[in-house]
Each structure stands twice: as structure tokens, then as C-alpha cells.
Enzyme design. Sequence first.
Site, mmCIF file in Angstrom:
data_model
loop_
_atom_site.group_PDB
_atom_site.id
_atom_site.type_symbol
_atom_site.label_atom_id
_atom_site.label_comp_id
_atom_site.label_asym_id
_atom_site.label_seq_id
_atom_site.Cartn_x
_atom_site.Cartn_y
_atom_site.Cartn_z
ATOM 1 N N LYS A 135 0.844 -1.195 0.000
ATOM 2 C CA LYS A 135 0.000 0.000 0.000
ATOM 3 C C LYS A 135 0.877 1.241 0.000
ATOM 4 O O LYS A 135 2.011 1.141 0.453
ATOM 5 C CB LYS A 135 -0.936 0.036 1.201
ATOM 6 C CG LYS A 135 -0.342 -0.191 2.594
ATOM 7 C CD LYS A 135 0.730 0.662 3.172
ATOM 8 C CE LYS A 135 0.591 2.130 3.319
ATOM 9 N NZ LYS A 135 1.777 2.777 3.974
ATOM 10 N N TYR A 195 -5.164 4.056 5.520
ATOM 11 C CA TYR A 195 -5.702 3.149 6.546
ATOM 12 C C TYR A 195 -6.985 3.713 7.154
ATOM 13 O O TYR A 195 -7.922 2.971 7.456
ATOM 14 C CB TYR A 195 -4.698 2.967 7.688
ATOM 15 C CG TYR A 195 -3.475 2.175 7.337
ATOM 16 C CD1 TYR A 195 -3.477 0.782 7.413
ATOM 17 C CD2 TYR A 195 -2.289 2.806 6.961
ATOM 18 C CE1 TYR A 195 -2.346 0.053 7.106
ATOM 19 C CE2 TYR A 195 -1.149 2.083 6.657
ATOM 20 C CZ TYR A 195 -1.187 0.709 6.731
ATOM 21 O OH TYR A 195 -0.062 -0.020 6.428
HETATM 22 P P1 NAD Z 1 12.073 2.100 2.436
HETATM 23 O O1 NAD Z 1 12.452 3.418 1.926
HETATM 24 O O2 NAD Z 1 12.563 1.669 3.767
HETATM 25 O O3 NAD Z 1 12.465 0.968 1.388
HETATM 26 C C1 NAD Z 1 12.314 1.111 0.000
HETATM 27 C C2 NAD Z 1 13.289 0.199 -0.702
HETATM 28 O O4 NAD Z 1 13.173 0.426 -2.098
HETATM 29 C C3 NAD Z 1 14.750 0.471 -0.317
HETATM 30 O O5 NAD Z 1 15.383 -0.743 -0.057
HETATM 31 C C4 NAD Z 1 15.322 1.124 -1.543
HETATM 32 O O6 NAD Z 1 16.693 0.835 -1.730
HETATM 33 C C5 NAD Z 1 14.490 0.480 -2.645
HETATM 34 N N1 NAD Z 1 14.499 1.235 -3.895
HETATM 35 C C6 NAD Z 1 14.684 0.699 -5.110
HETATM 36 N N2 NAD Z 1 14.663 1.633 -6.050
HETATM 37 C C7 NAD Z 1 14.478 2.813 -5.433
HETATM 38 C C8 NAD Z 1 14.387 4.168 -5.898
HETATM 39 N N3 NAD Z 1 14.479 4.479 -7.199
HETATM 40 N N4 NAD Z 1 14.195 5.133 -4.984
HETATM 41 C C9 NAD Z 1 14.092 4.825 -3.667
HETATM 42 N N5 NAD Z 1 14.178 3.552 -3.174
HETATM 43 C C10 NAD Z 1 14.371 2.565 -4.058
HETATM 44 O O7 NAD Z 1 10.479 2.033 2.408
HETATM 45 P P2 NAD Z 1 9.513 1.026 3.188
HETATM 46 O O8 NAD Z 1 9.092 1.656 4.458
HETATM 47 O O9 NAD Z 1 10.098 -0.327 3.220
HETATM 48 O O10 NAD Z 1 8.224 1.093 2.231
HETATM 49 C C11 NAD Z 1 8.155 0.355 1.023
HETATM 50 C C12 NAD Z 1 6.678 0.121 0.695
HETATM 51 O O11 NAD Z 1 6.087 -0.606 1.753
HETATM 52 C C13 NAD Z 1 5.863 1.406 0.564
HETATM 53 O O12 NAD Z 1 4.865 1.224 -0.405
HETATM 54 C C14 NAD Z 1 5.224 1.560 1.931
HETATM 55 O O13 NAD Z 1 4.020 2.297 1.929
HETATM 56 C C15 NAD Z 1 4.975 0.108 2.276
HETATM 57 N N6 NAD Z 1 4.894 -0.126 3.727
HETATM 58 C C16 NAD Z 1 3.835 -0.814 4.184
HETATM 59 C C17 NAD Z 1 3.695 -1.039 5.530
HETATM 60 C C18 NAD Z 1 2.517 -1.836 6.021
HETATM 61 O O14 NAD Z 1 2.290 -1.860 7.218
HETATM 62 N N7 NAD Z 1 1.790 -2.509 5.150
HETATM 63 C C19 NAD Z 1 4.647 -0.543 6.431
HETATM 64 C C20 NAD Z 1 5.739 0.148 5.921
HETATM 65 C C21 NAD Z 1 5.861 0.356 4.561
#
Ligand code: NAD
Length: 367
Positions: free
Chosen positions: A138, A224
Site C-alpha cells: 500500500k 488506513y
Molecule cells: P524504504 O524506503 O525503507 O524501502 C524502499 C526500498 O526500495 C529500499 O530498499 C530502496 O533501496 C528500494 N528502492 C529501489 N529503487 C528505489 C528508488 N528508485 N528510490 C528509492 N528507493 C528505491 O520504504 P519502506 O518503508 O520499506 O516502504 C516500502 C513500501 O512498503 C511502501 O509502499 C510503503 O508504503 C509500504 N509499507 C507498508 C507497511 C505496512 O504496514 N503494510 C509498512 C511500511 C511500509
Amino acid sequence: MENPVDSSRRKFIRNSSISAGALLLGPALSGLAAATPAKRLGIALVGLGGYSSGQLAPALQKTSNCYLAGIVTGTPSKAVEWSKKYNIPQKNIYNYQNFDDIAKNPDIDIVYIVLPVFMHKEYTIRAAQAGKHVICEKPMALNAAECREMIAACKKANRLLSIGYRLHFEPHTQEVMRLGQKQILGKVTQLETANGFTYNGDPNAWRIKKALAGGGGLMDMGIYAIQGARYTLGQEPIAVKATQEKTRPELFKDVDETVFWELKFPGGQKVTGKSSYNHDWGYLRAKTEKGSFELEPAYGYGGLDGKINGKPMQIPNNAQQAAQMDDFATCVNLKKQSRVPGEEGLKDMKVVDAIYRSLNSGRWESI
Ligand code: NAD
């Protein structure tokens, strides 16, 4: 004597899994092989950031129907670290250049997209075209138009698509769905939902860039609160009016900070919501004809809690993500639609789009 609330709760939980199971796939997915025996499915996580490393990979150590089979990362050091930590063979490790080769890998059944929002559409479509079933995090995409493209591409490729809506597999949330949708305490007359946290992260992070995240607190946290209203009432909103507030414009120059909205539902309930990158919110509060119920925390994964008519719900917490991924693996094995398919992500994004339109127009916008 058995408490009638508990007895009807058990029936609802049973029936909600039955009705999800009853959503058998239509002819679009009839190309899937018939009646294969259930097997433990291989999941590949795409994007090894905070959520993959902190939640999904640990959850995949607790799943029964699927396991962490592969990873997709642009960072070679993460490939080495994850391979060691989770015993992932080199042949199941991909980067963003050779991602499409995953098509040839029989170990990977499901690709789980855990990337910044602007990459969701591209990687969902590429994964489906590579013949893999997809879970996408999401918010599903930058806007509803992208969601529609993703749904169409997965349908065309005969692959299942699900959104990482873990709360549908969480017992307090299921209880709120039951109380609201079955009108156990009479009809819901008033509903307030709020979700947010105080963002003190990197001022250059993708999360606060419109082109990469689609928006700010509304996209990330508000989704949410919007969905909370939809699943409590079991109805789709028809119009919305929104306003916003910015106290740190230098940080949130590109995206929304705090957004307030009112939703119009066909049942005429009073439904308000808010999202923020500047307030620690996380609740869902319902008033009904005969009482009240609420959740707080309502949306996290560190444990939910709730009350019915002011008394504790006393429902144990579960491993949400493990339950969510196990359910999707079952859906794939049984060739049936997930209870949180792409269409569920689209419904939320339609509301988000209408909220942004209302912020621009200052008027009620239809959804
Ligand atoms: P984050 O920034 O910690 O991780 C993103 C990952 O994508 C990193 O490892 C990064 O290296 C990689 N990536 C690859 N190409 C990229 C680019 N061009 N620019 C930036 N990053 C790049 O983010 P996150 O918190 O892990 O979130 C990722 C997804 O998960 C989002 O859609 C977020 O909304 C979702 N999320 C969901 C929940 C949930 O409870 N369902 C919780 C947290 C995050």
C-alpha cells in the site's frame, strides 16, 4: 452460558473466510492449472528497505504456506547479507536490471513489491508478465488510473493480484468489521478515523516527494483511516470534502502534511477522518444506535487494542503479515481471488484522488 456477542463473532469470522473463499475466479483465470496439490509457495521480496527487513522477512519465518525464496535488490551488499541470513541461493537473487529473468525461475511463485509507490505499477506489471502472482504494498499506486492498469495487466497475464492490506487478517479489525457490518450494536451513526505519525525523517526521502510517493501523510497513513471507514460500514463512500493544514511547509513543500476530510456514505452516517505526518494518531471510533466501539491503536502492527461499550475487547493479537501472506499462498493454490485484491486498493485510491481534488477545489467531490 455462551455470550451472544462471542458466538456471533465466531460465526462471522468463519463466514468471512467462507465468503472470501466463495469468490472463485472467473473465466479470466481459468487458464491456471486445475487442482494442483497445495504446495509451500516461494515468495520473492522486491525492495529490501524498512518494511521488508523489519517485518516481511521475519514474518516469512513464521508462515506455513509460503517461504522466503528470493530477493530483488539493487544493493549488492544486501544481497550478500540476506543470502546468508535467510539461506537464499544465488540463483534466486535478482537486481533491477535482470528482474525479468525471474520468469524462468520455478522457485518463485509470488513476487511481493515493497518499493516506493512510484515503482509499484511498473514492477507489478513486470512481475505478472513474468508469470508470477503479485502482492503489492500500500498505497497501491500513485493514483486510481495506475491501479486500473495494474489490475488489467494481472488479469491479462492470468495472475492473481493482492494488496498488502494486513489488517484484513487481524482479529481486532475483523471484530470491527463484524460489529459495523452486521450492526451488532445497531447501525453505526458516527465514525471518526485518524492515522498519522510525526515525520522527523530524511528531508530528501522518497516518502515526502510527490513524484515518488504520490502525496504525503494522506497516501501513506490516511489510506488506513479511509479503509477503516469503508470496512467498518461495509459501504463505499460517494463524496468527500477535505481541508489541510501545514505547520512545517519547508519539510512538506511537495506533499500534504495534515489532511481532514468528511465522507458521505449512502447510509447517511457522519464519517470524518484525518491523516498526518505531524501528529501521532491511530484510532477508529464508532458510535452506534445502541452503543459504541473503538480501536486504538487501530492500524499498526505492534498490537491493536479496542473497546466495545467502553469495555476491553480482550482479543489476542496475531502475526498479521504471516497470516496475510499465508492466506495469499492459499488463494494461489486454490486459484481463488484474495479478500484484498487489486480492486480493494483501487477503491481506496479513488477516495484519495477525490480528497486531493477537493483540496484543490475547496468543494465536495464525488468519488
Ligand atoms: P524504504 O524506503 O525503507 O524501502 C524502499 C526500498 O526500495 C529500499 O530498499 C530502496 O533501496 C528500494 N528502492 C529501489 N529503487 C528505489 C528508488 N528508485 N528510490 C528509492 N528507493 C528505491 O520504504 P519502506 O518503508 O520499506 O516502504 C516500502 C513500501 O512498503 C511502501 O509502499 C510503503 O508504503 C509500504 N509499507 C507498508 C507497511 C505496512 O504496514 N503494510 C509498512 C511500511 C511500509
